[in-house]
Enzyme design. Sequence first.
Site, PDB file in Angstrom:
ATOM      1  N   HIS A  56     -30.429  10.944 -12.322  1.00  0.00           N
ATOM      2  CA  HIS A  56     -30.295   9.711 -13.099  1.00  0.00           C
ATOM      3  C   HIS A  56     -31.104   8.631 -12.366  1.00  0.00           C
ATOM      4  CE1 HIS A  56     -26.251  11.639 -13.505  1.00  0.00           C
ATOM      5  NE2 HIS A  56     -26.323  11.261 -14.755  1.00  0.00           N
ATOM      6  N   ASP A  59     -29.500   7.310  -9.343  1.00  0.00           N
ATOM      7  CA  ASP A  59     -29.356   8.196  -8.181  1.00  0.00           C
ATOM      8  C   ASP A  59     -30.459   7.929  -7.163  1.00  0.00           C
ATOM      9  OD1 ASP A  59     -27.265   9.522  -9.483  1.00  0.00           O
ATOM     10  OD2 ASP A  59     -28.592  11.072 -10.315  1.00  0.00           O
ATOM     11  N   GLU A 183     -26.797  16.099 -24.626  1.00  0.00           N
ATOM     12  CA  GLU A 183     -25.750  16.863 -23.934  1.00  0.00           C
ATOM     13  C   GLU A 183     -24.399  16.506 -24.547  1.00  0.00           C
ATOM     14  OE1 GLU A 183     -25.961  16.925 -19.675  1.00  0.00           O
ATOM     15  OE2 GLU A 183     -23.805  17.211 -19.458  1.00  0.00           O
ATOM     16  N   GLU A 219     -23.226  22.186 -22.050  1.00  0.00           N
ATOM     17  CA  GLU A 219     -22.632  22.387 -20.718  1.00  0.00           C
ATOM     18  C   GLU A 219     -21.331  23.182 -20.847  1.00  0.00           C
ATOM     19  OE1 GLU A 219     -22.514  19.159 -17.892  1.00  0.00           O
ATOM     20  OE2 GLU A 219     -20.500  19.738 -17.245  1.00  0.00           O
ATOM     21  N   HIS A 222     -18.017  21.210 -20.689  1.00  0.00           N
ATOM     22  CA  HIS A 222     -17.779  20.353 -21.853  1.00  0.00           C
ATOM     23  C   HIS A 222     -17.305  21.199 -23.044  1.00  0.00           C
ATOM     24  CE1 HIS A 222     -20.827  17.212 -20.123  1.00  0.00           C
ATOM     25  NE2 HIS A 222     -19.780  17.399 -19.342  1.00  0.00           N
ATOM     26  N   ASP A 257     -12.313  16.966 -17.012  1.00  0.00           N
ATOM     27  CA  ASP A 257     -13.603  17.542 -16.648  1.00  0.00           C
ATOM     28  C   ASP A 257     -13.578  18.016 -15.199  1.00  0.00           C
ATOM     29  OD1 ASP A 257     -16.242  18.213 -16.706  1.00  0.00           O
ATOM     30  OD2 ASP A 257     -17.000  16.172 -16.894  1.00  0.00           O
ATOM     31  N   ASP A 259     -15.703  20.549 -13.738  1.00  0.00           N
ATOM     32  CA  ASP A 259     -17.034  20.785 -13.134  1.00  0.00           C
ATOM     33  C   ASP A 259     -17.008  21.721 -11.934  1.00  0.00           C
ATOM     34  OD1 ASP A 259     -18.634  19.372 -14.889  1.00  0.00           O
ATOM     35  OD2 ASP A 259     -18.554  17.502 -13.749  1.00  0.00           O
ATOM     36  N   ASP A 289     -24.591  21.977 -13.199  1.00  0.00           N
ATOM     37  CA  ASP A 289     -24.075  20.613 -13.213  1.00  0.00           C
ATOM     38  C   ASP A 289     -22.591  20.712 -12.895  1.00  0.00           C
ATOM     39  OD1 ASP A 289     -23.401  18.025 -13.477  1.00  0.00           O
ATOM     40  OD2 ASP A 289     -23.864  17.843 -15.606  1.00  0.00           O
TER      41      ASP A 289
HETATM   42 MN   LIG Z   1     -23.948  17.967 -17.548  1.00  0.00          MN
END
Ligand SMILES: [Mn+2]
Length: 388
Positions: A56, A59, A183, A219, A222, A257, A259, A289
């Site tokens: 991003h 970042d 996404e 993803e 998600h 979430d 991850d 991710d």
């Molecule tokens: Mn992602």
Amino acid sequence: MAKKISVSRADKFAFGVWCVMNRGRDPFGPETRPALSGIEAIRGLGERGVYGFEYHDDDLWPLGAGPAQKRKAIARARQAMKATGIRCTAATTNLFSHPVFKDGAFTSHDARVRAYAVQKAMANIDVAAELGAEVYIFWGGREGTDVDIGKDPIEALKRFRECLNFLCEHVLAQRHPMVFSIEPKPNEPRSDTYLATAGHALALIATLDHPDMVGVNPEWAHIKMAGLNPLHEFAQVLEAGKLVDIHLNAQKPLRYDQDMSFGADNPKEALLVVKLLTDYAYSGAKTFDAHPFRTEADPWDFVERCMRAYKALELKVDQVNSDARLLAMLEELVGADPDGWDAVLASYSKRNAGKLRGAKFNPDKLAQRRLRYEQIDQRLTEILLGVE
Ligand SMILES: [Mn+2]
């Protein structure tokens, strides 16, 4: 004997730099790991043989950085790329952290906020093109609602579409060799997010001014948060010719979430996803991710783990694709087509319609065909567990 796993750049593995910059903060407690800068993240990934990174804007340089500070950060990113051989495979805009985006970016009520969001995306699209990114991602982090009467969902979709159309024109005007990617995510941080699934994203893409410029990067986590099937979502996007990137991780269904590392939740499902990407020769980056557990001291075991899990599953895919017993059962499942109905159904014609209208079927007999799903699934389980 067990095969040795080795990872190389040819595997086209990528990570979001934010994955390794993640410091373990959650809604109930602060950071548990030391800070890692975006540049250190790029370098660390590159040193571990990772093919690519995604980032991003925020970042790599802080929000509000002046031109000099920004140029310096870009130069340092390029240095880290050159030194380690890692590429920038995709980029995205942080349109969710700053409170200005608390009620959405492209779907904010406030035209000034929408304009600021598009400006922020435009600026990073240009940097991403400079770094060689071929994919630019739009995850609508805050594009959703907590109070549905407060935002007209039709209006929200129109606004999202307008912003994407505007940015597509920007890419065309700048001649960036880049595609966009949506996404999807069903919720979190908002109670409900627009474009909740791959199907929603595909439907919106079809209404854009330049649908050919926009794909999807579904993803795993998600999809699981929505209680859906990652294999089916990935497959639908792939079949539509829209799988421009993929975000791999793990997630227990219908929860916040999580991850987790790829392969951590359901190895059988993960195996079938790797099989899909292998069998259909998906050629984009395989991007992880995810983030390390909050209990980890540093992010590098996690990086290693995600790549090793994928490679281990790839070995299993080879086994699955060459297992005579399984293949025979799968073939039997498809069965024969002695009357040529496949060809009839493939295209409508007066002749085919006539043939179909006049045909005699015996549904009771057709229903008697043996479908060995129990045996097939067990064979897959045994291959996965490495038993004969
Ligand atoms: Mn992602």
